[in-house]
Design a protein around this motif. Structure first.
Motif, PDB file in Angstrom:
ATOM      1  N   THR A  75      53.393  41.749  41.771  1.00 15.48           N
ATOM      2  CA  THR A  75      52.541  42.436  40.808  1.00 15.48           C
ATOM      3  C   THR A  75      51.303  41.604  40.496  1.00 15.48           C
ATOM      4  N   ASN A  76      51.505  40.308  40.309  1.00 16.35           N
ATOM      5  CA  ASN A  76      50.372  39.423  40.054  1.00 16.35           C
ATOM      6  C   ASN A  76      49.404  39.424  41.236  1.00 16.35           C
ATOM      7  N   MET A  77      49.951  39.383  42.459  1.00 15.53           N
ATOM      8  CA  MET A  77      49.103  39.425  43.645  1.00 15.53           C
ATOM      9  C   MET A  77      48.327  40.735  43.714  1.00 15.53           C
ATOM     10  N   ALA A  78      48.989  41.839  43.404  1.00 14.37           N
ATOM     11  CA  ALA A  78      48.314  43.137  43.440  1.00 14.37           C
ATOM     12  C   ALA A  78      47.131  43.149  42.482  1.00 14.37           C
ATOM     13  N   ILE A  79      47.329  42.625  41.291  1.00 14.88           N
ATOM     14  CA  ILE A  79      46.259  42.602  40.304  1.00 14.88           C
ATOM     15  C   ILE A  79      45.105  41.722  40.788  1.00 14.88           C
ATOM     16  N   LEU A  80      45.429  40.535  41.295  1.00 17.55           N
ATOM     17  CA  LEU A  80      44.380  39.625  41.760  1.00 17.55           C
ATOM     18  C   LEU A  80      43.607  40.201  42.943  1.00 17.55           C
ATOM     19  N   VAL A  81      44.319  40.775  43.893  1.00 17.63           N
ATOM     20  CA  VAL A  81      43.658  41.338  45.078  1.00 17.63           C
ATOM     21  C   VAL A  81      42.838  42.565  44.697  1.00 17.63           C
ATOM     22  N   GLY A  82      43.403  43.441  43.875  1.00 15.23           N
ATOM     23  CA  GLY A  82      42.660  44.618  43.431  1.00 15.23           C
ATOM     24  C   GLY A  82      41.390  44.235  42.701  1.00 15.23           C
ATOM     25  N   ASP A  83      41.478  43.208  41.851  1.00 18.19           N
ATOM     26  CA  ASP A  83      40.298  42.733  41.135  1.00 18.19           C
ATOM     27  C   ASP A  83      39.279  42.137  42.097  1.00 18.19           C
ATOM     28  N   HIS A  84      39.755  41.390  43.076  1.00 20.95           N
ATOM     29  CA  HIS A  84      38.861  40.792  44.072  1.00 20.95           C
ATOM     30  C   HIS A  84      38.114  41.870  44.864  1.00 20.95           C
ATOM     31  N   LEU A  85      38.820  42.951  45.199  1.00 19.00           N
ATOM     32  CA  LEU A  85      38.224  43.979  46.043  1.00 19.00           C
ATOM     33  C   LEU A  85      37.302  44.938  45.277  1.00 19.00           C
ATOM     34  N   ARG A  86      37.728  45.356  44.067  1.00 18.92           N
ATOM     35  CA  ARG A  86      36.953  46.386  43.356  1.00 18.92           C
ATOM     36  C   ARG A  86      36.890  46.172  41.850  1.00 18.92           C
ATOM     37  N   GLY A  87      37.134  44.961  41.381  1.00 23.61           N
ATOM     38  CA  GLY A  87      37.035  44.684  39.952  1.00 23.61           C
ATOM     39  C   GLY A  87      38.210  45.252  39.174  1.00 23.61           C
ATOM     40  N   VAL A  88      37.973  45.520  37.901  1.00 22.77           N
ATOM     41  CA  VAL A  88      39.038  45.998  37.015  1.00 22.77           C
ATOM     42  C   VAL A  88      39.661  47.308  37.510  1.00 22.77           C
ATOM     43  N   PRO A  89      38.889  48.299  37.956  1.00 24.52           N
ATOM     44  CA  PRO A  89      39.534  49.514  38.470  1.00 24.52           C
ATOM     45  C   PRO A  89      40.457  49.225  39.664  1.00 24.52           C
ATOM     46  N   GLY A  90      40.049  48.314  40.536  1.00 23.87           N
ATOM     47  CA  GLY A  90      40.892  47.935  41.666  1.00 23.87           C
ATOM     48  C   GLY A  90      42.179  47.270  41.216  1.00 23.87           C
ATOM     49  N   SER A 121      45.244  31.037  47.923  1.00 24.07           N
ATOM     50  CA  SER A 121      44.741  30.780  46.567  1.00 24.07           C
ATOM     51  C   SER A 121      45.297  31.800  45.578  1.00 24.07           C
ATOM     52  N   PHE A 122      45.265  33.080  45.944  1.00 24.56           N
ATOM     53  CA  PHE A 122      45.802  34.119  45.067  1.00 24.56           C
ATOM     54  C   PHE A 122      47.305  33.947  44.871  1.00 24.56           C
ATOM     55  N   LEU A 123      48.005  33.554  45.932  1.00 23.99           N
ATOM     56  CA  LEU A 123      49.442  33.339  45.827  1.00 23.99           C
ATOM     57  C   LEU A 123      49.744  32.193  44.864  1.00 23.99           C
ATOM     58  N   ALA A 124      48.987  31.112  44.954  1.00 19.85           N
ATOM     59  CA  ALA A 124      49.188  29.977  44.045  1.00 19.85           C
ATOM     60  C   ALA A 124      48.959  30.404  42.593  1.00 19.85           C
ATOM     61  N   ILE A 125      47.925  31.182  42.368  1.00 22.82           N
ATOM     62  CA  ILE A 125      47.652  31.671  41.006  1.00 22.82           C
ATOM     63  C   ILE A 125      48.773  32.591  40.548  1.00 22.82           C
ATOM     64  N   SER A 126      49.203  33.502  41.421  1.00 18.57           N
ATOM     65  CA  SER A 126      50.235  34.472  41.033  1.00 18.57           C
ATOM     66  C   SER A 126      51.562  33.791  40.720  1.00 18.57           C
ATOM     67  N   GLN A 127      51.857  32.688  41.395  1.00 17.14           N
ATOM     68  CA  GLN A 127      53.106  31.977  41.135  1.00 17.14           C
ATOM     69  C   GLN A 127      53.048  31.194  39.831  1.00 17.14           C
ATOM     70  N   SER A 128      51.858  30.870  39.379  1.00 12.51           N
ATOM     71  CA  SER A 128      51.742  30.113  38.131  1.00 12.51           C
ATOM     72  C   SER A 128      51.689  31.028  36.903  1.00 12.51           C
TER      73      SER A 128
END
Length: 135
Positions: free
Chosen positions: A68-83, A54-61
Motif C-alpha cells: 500500500t505504501n509503495m502504491a501511494i509513493l508510485v502513484g504520487d511519483h507518476l501523477r501527484g496526489v490523484p495518482g 528508494s520507494f521500497l526503502a521509504i515504504s518499509q520505514s
C-alpha cells in the motif's frame, strides 16, 4: 530520465488504477514486492531500479503495508496526489471487497456448523503460515 523509462505524464490515472487493481487482486503476502518490481520496472518501465529501491526503502520505514505504501509513493511519483489516491484505491479494493463479502456471508451463515468448521480451518492455516514464515 533514462530513454527506456516512460515519461510520467504519459501514464494516465486509469492506467495507474488498473495496474494496482490487478496487483491487489493477484498478489498475496511477501511476494508482492517482487510482483511490484516486475510490473512497474521491468514490464511497464514506470520506474528505474534505483527509484524502485528508494520507494521500497521509504515504504518499509512507514507504518502500514509495504504494498500500500509503495502504491501511494508510485502513484504520487507518476501523477501527484490523484495518482496516489487511485493507486491506493486500486491495490486495496480487491481485499476490501473480499472481506466485505466474507463478512456478509458470515452474517448470514455464521451460525451453521460448516461455517464454524471453515473458520477453524482458516485459523489453522493462518497459524501454519505464521509458523512457516518464522521458520
Amino acid at each position: 530520465m533514462k530513454s527506456d523509462q516512460k515519461d510520467s505524464m504519459d501514464v494516465t490515472i486509469g492506467q495507474i488504477f488498473g495496474v494496482f487493481l490487478l496487483i491487489g487482486a493477484t498478489s498475496f503476502g511477501g511476494s508482492v514486492v517482487a510482483y511490484l518490481r516486475t510490473s512497474l520496472v521491468a514490464k511497464r518501465r514506470w520506474l528505474t531500479d534505483s527509484a524502485f529501491v528508494s520507494f521500497l526503502a521509504i515504504s518499509q520505514s512507514l507504518p502500514g503495508l509495504n504494498a500500500t505504501n509503495m502504491a501511494i509513493l508510485v502513484g504520487d511519483h507518476l501523477r501527484g496526489v490523484p495518482g496516489a489516491i487511485v493507486a491506493m484505491a486500486g491495490i486495496c479494493l480487491p481485499g476490501a471487497l473480499i472481506m466485505f463479502a466474507v463478512g456478509v456471508a458470515y452474517g448470514h451463515h455464521g451460525h451453521q456448523p460448516a461455517a464454524t468448521a471453515m473458520l477453524h480451518g482458516a485459523a489453522a492455516a493462518a497459524v501454519g503460515l505464521i509458523f512457516a514464515t518464522g521458520v
